[in-house]
Design a protein around this motif. Structure first.
Motif, PDB file in Angstrom:
ATOM      1  N   GLY A  75       0.785  -1.226   0.000  1.00  0.00           N
ATOM      2  CA  GLY A  75       0.000   0.000   0.000  1.00  0.00           C
ATOM      3  C   GLY A  75       0.815   1.275   0.000  1.00  0.00           C
ATOM      4  O   GLY A  75       0.267   2.364   0.215  1.00  0.00           O
ATOM      5  N   HIS A  76       2.124   1.181  -0.294  1.00  0.00           N
ATOM      6  CA  HIS A  76       2.964   2.381  -0.347  1.00  0.00           C
ATOM      7  C   HIS A  76       2.942   3.037  -1.731  1.00  0.00           C
ATOM      8  O   HIS A  76       3.204   4.225  -1.854  1.00  0.00           O
ATOM      9  N   VAL A  83      -5.029   1.087  -3.990  1.00  0.00           N
ATOM     10  CA  VAL A  83      -4.122  -0.047  -4.072  1.00  0.00           C
ATOM     11  C   VAL A  83      -4.521  -0.905  -5.270  1.00  0.00           C
ATOM     12  O   VAL A  83      -5.701  -1.218  -5.444  1.00  0.00           O
ATOM     13  N   VAL A  84      -3.549  -1.233  -6.116  1.00  0.00           N
ATOM     14  CA  VAL A  84      -3.815  -2.110  -7.257  1.00  0.00           C
ATOM     15  C   VAL A  84      -2.801  -3.239  -7.267  1.00  0.00           C
ATOM     16  O   VAL A  84      -1.762  -3.167  -6.611  1.00  0.00           O
ATOM     17  N   LEU A  95      -2.419   8.706 -11.972  1.00  0.00           N
ATOM     18  CA  LEU A  95      -1.493   9.403 -11.093  1.00  0.00           C
ATOM     19  C   LEU A  95      -0.882   8.371 -10.154  1.00  0.00           C
ATOM     20  O   LEU A  95      -1.593   7.723  -9.382  1.00  0.00           O
ATOM     21  N   LEU A  96       0.443   8.204 -10.241  1.00  0.00           N
ATOM     22  CA  LEU A  96       1.151   7.275  -9.357  1.00  0.00           C
ATOM     23  C   LEU A  96       1.695   8.042  -8.170  1.00  0.00           C
ATOM     24  O   LEU A  96       2.297   9.108  -8.330  1.00  0.00           O
ATOM     25  N   THR A  97       1.471   7.501  -6.977  1.00  0.00           N
ATOM     26  CA  THR A  97       1.945   8.129  -5.748  1.00  0.00           C
ATOM     27  C   THR A  97       2.746   7.115  -4.949  1.00  0.00           C
ATOM     28  O   THR A  97       2.276   5.995  -4.708  1.00  0.00           O
ATOM     29  N   LEU A  98       3.925   7.503  -4.559  1.00  0.00           N
ATOM     30  CA  LEU A  98       4.788   6.626  -3.773  1.00  0.00           C
ATOM     31  C   LEU A  98       5.120   7.315  -2.461  1.00  0.00           C
ATOM     32  O   LEU A  98       5.693   8.401  -2.446  1.00  0.00           O
ATOM     33  N   ASN A  99       4.738   6.711  -1.360  1.00  0.00           N
ATOM     34  CA  ASN A  99       5.082   7.196  -0.021  1.00  0.00           C
ATOM     35  C   ASN A  99       5.731   6.051   0.730  1.00  0.00           C
ATOM     36  O   ASN A  99       5.082   5.035   1.005  1.00  0.00           O
ATOM     37  N   VAL A 100       7.004   6.205   1.031  1.00  0.00           N
ATOM     38  CA  VAL A 100       7.722   5.086   1.618  1.00  0.00           C
ATOM     39  C   VAL A 100       8.864   5.593   2.478  1.00  0.00           C
ATOM     40  O   VAL A 100       9.405   6.677   2.254  1.00  0.00           O
ATOM     41  N   GLU A 101       9.220   4.806   3.467  1.00  0.00           N
ATOM     42  CA  GLU A 101      10.412   5.070   4.263  1.00  0.00           C
ATOM     43  C   GLU A 101      11.558   4.300   3.642  1.00  0.00           C
ATOM     44  O   GLU A 101      11.488   3.077   3.484  1.00  0.00           O
ATOM     45  N   LEU A 102      12.605   5.012   3.268  1.00  0.00           N
ATOM     46  CA  LEU A 102      13.706   4.387   2.558  1.00  0.00           C
ATOM     47  C   LEU A 102      14.535   3.492   3.470  1.00  0.00           C
ATOM     48  O   LEU A 102      14.711   3.766   4.647  1.00  0.00           O
ATOM     49  N   GLU A 103      15.038   2.442   2.880  1.00  0.00           N
ATOM     50  CA  GLU A 103      15.939   1.535   3.572  1.00  0.00           C
ATOM     51  C   GLU A 103      17.325   1.661   2.956  1.00  0.00           C
ATOM     52  O   GLU A 103      17.490   2.226   1.877  1.00  0.00           O
ATOM     53  N   ALA A 104      18.303   1.129   3.634  1.00  0.00           N
ATOM     54  CA  ALA A 104      19.651   1.136   3.076  1.00  0.00           C
ATOM     55  C   ALA A 104      19.665   0.391   1.752  1.00  0.00           C
ATOM     56  O   ALA A 104      19.116  -0.704   1.637  1.00  0.00           O
TER      57      ALA A 104
END
Length: 350
Positions: A75-76, A83-84, A95-104
């Motif tokens: 769901g990010h 959600v698809v 419209l693409l939306t990306l919300n995420v906490e980055l990892e190494a």
């Protein structure tokens, strides 16, 4: 010390693409911190009928397709706020939306390795890489690389693929590299490289007498037997090198080359192909060639020059944030300068 210049020079000459084209990268809007990323991109009809995971991997090519698929499932990564599934087929206006906490993004370790920094701000870093420094860690080179140095200098680079690098030069080639310090800058620089709008000039010294400038347009692919080498072969990738003669010697020529494409070992392969291999090249020159009648000093210099005489001397780009056209220059390193001084002295004595 390295000189750096910023100007409004028209960057009409072209360069090479080392990352895949980030289509519509200039349509991104983002708010980033060290660990949180928010991106949006408006699709266009070119994407009609394509799977959404393939489209996402195109517009956000700094992340793997598998990573993007996982973010969809979690769901990010939303499509029109919903959600698809990764197999969803695009209508071409989403419209693409990306919300995420980055990892190494790398397991490489930071190392306190000095960097010759030509320019730095909040978005980009321009470095004059010394000959002998590997850019990316790999088999046989797990440490001591430019990536290790970048992670120490700018710890947040761990959250960027390749620690922010958008192109590379060979271990034993010296000269200029640009590095992104955030994802938005990485998208922009990757797009410029893909569009061939980055301006790069190399200085090199080759065996033999080149009469005039020209263009080498020959396809390059991996050598079928010697996997260390690249070769001119049918079915390879397009490779175009433009060049001009800058200085002639009795048995050598100083050349400036501009890359229209950016294949592995491109300059070294192209000039070897036309019979003018680079001085010191350990891969494409089978042995050191000392011309008959050369001075003892020239012979010693040629035998002692243990890397290809190739230096990335100029770099022009559009700044990702300000859109300013910028030009940077790095002077020849000491070994390259000494080689030319000896060639000039030997030429004068002839």
């Amino acid at each position: 010390m390295t000189s750096a210049q910023s100007s409004n020079t028209n960057l009409s000459e072209t360069d090479f693409n080392l990352l895949e084209d980030s289509e519509d990268a200039d349509n991104h809007t983002s708010e980033t911190t060290a660990t949180r990323l928010s991106l949006q991109v408006q699709l266009d009809p070119d994407y009609l009928g394509q799977r959404i995971d393939q489209v996402a991997a195109t517009v956000w090519n700094e992340f793997s397709r598998e990573k993007l698929k996982q973010w969809m499932k979690d769901g990010h990564l939303l499509v029109n706020g919903e959600v698809v599934k990764p197999k969803y087929r695009c209508e071409g206006n989403e419209l693409l939306t990306l919300n995420v906490e980055l990892e190494a993004q790398t397991t490489s370790q930071p190392e306190n390795i000095p960097l010759d920094i030509v320019y730095e701000d909040q978005d980009i870093l321009v470095i004059n890489k010394p000959a002998g420094m590997v850019v990316h860690p790999g088999a046989g080179n797990p440490s001591g690389t430019l990536v290790n140095a970048l992670l120490y200098h700018y710890p947040k680079a761990v959250e960027l693929s390749r620690a922010g690098l958008v192109h590379r030069i060979d271990k034993d080639t010296s000269g200029l590299l640009v590095v992104a310090k955030n994802l938005e800058a990485q998208f922009s620089l990757s797009k410029q490289l893909a569009d061939k709008s980055v301006y790069r000039i190399y200085d090199l010294v080759v065996y033999g007498n080149i009469i005039a400038g020209g263009t080498i347009d020959e396809q390059i692919k991996r050598h079928p037997v010697d996997r260390i080498k690249m070769a001119i072969l049918p079915g390879g990738r397009e490779a175009v090198t433009h060049y001009n003669v800058k200085e002639r010697f009795q048995h050598f020529t100083r050349v400036q080359a501009q890359l229209e494409t950016g294949r592995t070992h491109q300059i070294r392969v192209h000039f070897s192909y036309i019979g003018h291999g680079l001085v010191g090249d350990p891969v494409y020159m089978s042995r050191v060639r000392v011309p008959a009648g050369a001075s003892e000093r020239l012979g010693q210099t040629l035998r002692g020059f243990k890397r290809q005489a190739l230096h990335a001397s100029k770099l022009g780009l559009v700044h990702p944030r300000t859109q300013e056209e910028m030009m940077f220059e790095a002077p020849w390193p000491e070994d390259f300068t000494q080689l030319l001084e000896v060639l000039r002295q030997d030429n004068a004595a002839y």
